[in-house]
Design an enzyme around this catalytic site. Structure first.
Site: not given
Length: 752
Positions: A232-233
């Site tokens: 995930d970012w």
């Protein structure tokens, strides 16, 4: 090298391999131009394409994106219980990705709705892992059928927004395996998503991006996942540890490829592991190459809007319909005077907030639809879509509008400020000003239908007495207005079923004891008893149960039968009849209820469903197969799935609390046994086939005077059965030691 042939990892330098394991910018893979490897774009879903207009520069702008079809978020689409329809949504999303040169769309999200206050419930599918997996797989299969990738997320246990970047989710192995992993597992095994996105949080102390057990042992080695895992970012905090754990891709880039190069040179990363992770990235690019090579493609905007329209129709759940207040008659000659109250009718809330925010290709509100169809109605906004206090002038106008109508359609719900990615809600209640206005309107007009707009459940019971009809419309995407009109005016019968229980009080939810955690961790103390598994097992009264949804038609389920098809498998059949004069769809739900078990199991669990469309008076026979997993629980003793021998009840109904019939099936069990040791209790020796022989031999030797005789009074037997046999001396002195040694020796002979 041919321009159309990408190299293998063997053709790359160490530096090039390292570069593939990090993005080029926030929305692109990092290509290797010298070797003909492009840096394709990947960007947000999950209910449509969110491609930022600033994405070419790598910037993030959540509110400025290219037009794309906004399909109903999972909060609504999950209520369709229609995998075929969901597959069509996936196909349409892929076509839009092809037009916009997007190789991977980030979704679907299949995390469990552990608690209805979760801020991201609007883009997750269900409180039930079977339903979540068997619905969301349609998105994966549909998108990938067009040559575009998906990113199944967030792996795993991202069930809250509070402290989500670092919170430690402390979860038992059994709860992980039965509740929080099965949706991922089903989709991996049946559709092979091209990518999986790991979650931010820790699981039992280890960040998901660095969790070798999660990303390699379970995902790849056990389930056979063939794609790549991306972060995930901002979820990758240690590139070396993450790559060793099985993370192929850091997103967005931290511009630290040199860390991977140094670690590979000094032995902290094995060459084979780096090759595996980099080759995975090349394989991903190869898969996307054909679709990304299509130039000039344009998707059919109107056709996709129609898919969104049908998806919205099937997302709507009819909760209440007293006096058959719905459907309304749209014929001007026969129609009653209609008042439409609530700003949501004019300014619909059609999607959730945060990274999934889409710019729709078109937007049709309910009021727009009425105008297009020539249906007359008086409108009053009644309230503002914010969290500010009520406006008395708006309230007064709404009450006067209601007084002059035969029926009131009142649009209520949660404004975007009340729920979004990034924070959890703190109440199930809708804004107080809306409830107060409903009371005033109901006092002026007794024929009120409430239409709800919300991404997760809201409290209904406190105000339901003021409405004869209630439609739970969730967030319906860009075609929600036409879909609501179709249902309200009877062009179609509502067919949605709740994918999430609606409790009477948030404090009835078992996770509230540990929500949202403390001091950086959250204990999943309710174990496998999530949602209806808790409510139904412990007889907790709910407002509306899991699987519930009314129709304008009536149905009958009969001739329910279950036939054993293997040692631990069965087939269920039933006949469904539409007993009304209205064409409509019904969803047949199959729950498995275990008999006596060695562990605490839920009263029943959803293990099959099928949606059946029936014309008035029509009957159809449905068949639902139950595999071995339908009867199994995760045994921490065996570290595996386990089916106990015995009788299981098969319940067939239309919600978890509306069971038409129950039949039984007797299973052989999987025969698993645990090796017996001196730490096994005497009772466990008696229950084991080999141990039972030895227990009988102990009794015989006692009668013969060869061993001490065991006590036969009830109290002593109770103590005896619960004791590890190495504790027998506490009851029998030196003789107990002889018995224990005899048992261990005899067992060794039997099992060698």
């Amino acid at each position: 090298m041919s321009e159309s042939t990408y190299p293998s990892v063997k053709d790359l330098t160490l530096e090039e391999k390292a570069s593939l394991t990090s993005g080029g910018d926030a929305w692109h893979l990092q290509g290797v131009e010298a070797k003909g490897i492009p840096g394709y774009m990947i960007t947000d879903g999950p209910h449509g394409l969110r491609k930022s207009l600033a994405s070419s520069t790598g910037e993030t702008d959540l509110d400025n994106s290219v037009p794309a079809t906004c399909f109903p978020p999972a909060a609504g689409l999950s209520s369709s219980w229609n995998p075929e329809l969901i597959h069509k949504v996936g196909e349409a999303m892929a076509e839009e990705c092809i037009q916009e040169k997007v190789a991977v769309i980030l979704g679907p999200g299949v995390n469990i709705k552990r608690n209805p206050l979760g801020g991201r419930c609007f883009e997750y599918w269900s409180e039930d892992p079977y339903l979540a997996g068997h619905e969301a797989v349609g998105i994966v299969a549909g998108v990938q059928s067009k040559g575009v990738g998906t990113s199944l997320k967030h792996f795993a246990a991202n069930n809250q927004e509070t402290d989500r970047l670092r919170v430690d989710a402390r979860i038992s192995q059994r709860a992980l395996r039965e509740i929080y992993l099965p949706a991922f597992e089903h989709i991996v095994k049946t559709a092979q998503p091209w990518t999986i996105m790991c979650s931010y949080n820790r699981i039992n102390g280890v960040h998901s991006a660095q969790n070798h057990w999660l990303l390699t042992d379970v995902l790849r080695d056990e389930w056979g996942f063939e794609g790549i895992v991306m972060s995930d970012w901002g979820a990758d905090h240690d590139r070396v540890a993450s790559l060793n754990a099985g993370l192929n891709l850091e997103m967005p880039p931290s511009y630290t490829d040199d860390q991977i190069v140094y670690a590979a040179r000094d032995g902290r990363i094995a060459p084979a592991q780096l090759d595996r992770m980099a080759q995975g990235m090349i394989n991903l690019i190869n898969k996307a190459r054909a679709a990304m090579s299509i130039d000039g493609y344009r998707f059919d905007v109107d056709a996709h809007d129609e898919v969104a329209h049908q998806a919205a129709i099937e997302s709507i759940v009819l909760l209440k319909n007293d006096d058959a207040i719905l459907p309304l008659n749209a014929d001007p000659a026969a129609a009653r005077k209609i008042a439409v109250i609530g700003e949501f009718a004019r300014t619909p809330r059609y999607q959730g907030g945060g990274s999934s925010h889409i710019t729709p290709t078109k937007m049709t509100s309910f009021l727009d639809t009425l105008a297009e169809r020539g249906i007359k109605a008086d409108f009053a906004p009644g309230f503002t879509l914010d969290l500010e206090p009520a406006d008395p002038a708006l309230e007064s106008e709404a009450v006067e509008t209601a007084k002059n109508a035969d029926v009131v359609l009142m649009f209520l719900g949660l404004p975007e400020a009340a729920e979004s990615e990034g924070f959890d809600r703190d109440t199930l209640d809708m804004p107080a000003k809306q409830i107060a206005l409903l009371e005033q309107v109901a006092a002026a007009n007794q024929n009120v239908v409430v239409v709800l707009s919300n991404g997760s459940v809201v409290s209904v019971a406190p105000w339901a007495k003021n409405a004869k009809g209630i439609l739970e419309s969730w967030l319906l995407g860009q075609s929600g207005g036409p879909a609501l009109a179709d249902v309200i005016f009877g062009q179609v019968s509502p067919s949605g079923k709740l994918a999430q229980s609606i409790p009477l009080d948030i404090n009835d939810d078992p996770s509230m004891l540990n929500w949202p955690g403390e001091e950086g961790h959250v204990d999943y103390g309710e174990g496998v008893f999530v949602g209806y598994r808790y409510y139904d097992t412990y007889g907790k009264v709910v407002d509306y149960p899991f699987g519930y949804g009314l129709s304008y038609a009536t149905f009958e389920i009969a001739d329910v039968a279950a036939a054993k098809t293997g040692a631990n498998t069965a087939t269920v059949t039933a006949t469904v009849t539409n007993t009304s004069d209205v064409d409509a769809a019904e969803t047949v739900q199959v729950y498995v209820a275990p008999g006596k078990a060695d562990v605490a199991r839920p009263k029943h669990e959803l293990k099959g469903f099928t949606k059946v469309f029936l014309k008035a008076g029509e009957s159809k026979t449905v068949t639902i197969d139950l595999d071995e997993r339908a009867f199994a629980y995760w045994s921490e003793k065996y570290n595996d799935w386990h089916v106990e021998a015995g009788e299981y009840a098969i319940e067939v109904g239309v919600s978890s609390r509306d069971i038409a019939d129950t039949v039984a099936v007797a299973l052989d069990g999987d025969g698993k046994t645990q090796p017996l040791t001196e730490w096994s209790t005497y009772g466990e020796w008696e229950a084991d086939p080999a141990g039972a022989e030895i227990v009988a031999a102990v009794a015989a030797a006692g009668e013969a005077g060869e061993l001490p005789k065991l006590p036969d009074n009830a109290m002593m037997r109770m103590f005896l059965n619960s004791m590890p046999i190495n504790s027998l001396p506490t009851l029998l002195g030196e003789g107990g030691k002889k018995i224990a040694q005899f048992m261990v020796d005899e067992y060794a002979k039997l099992t060698k």
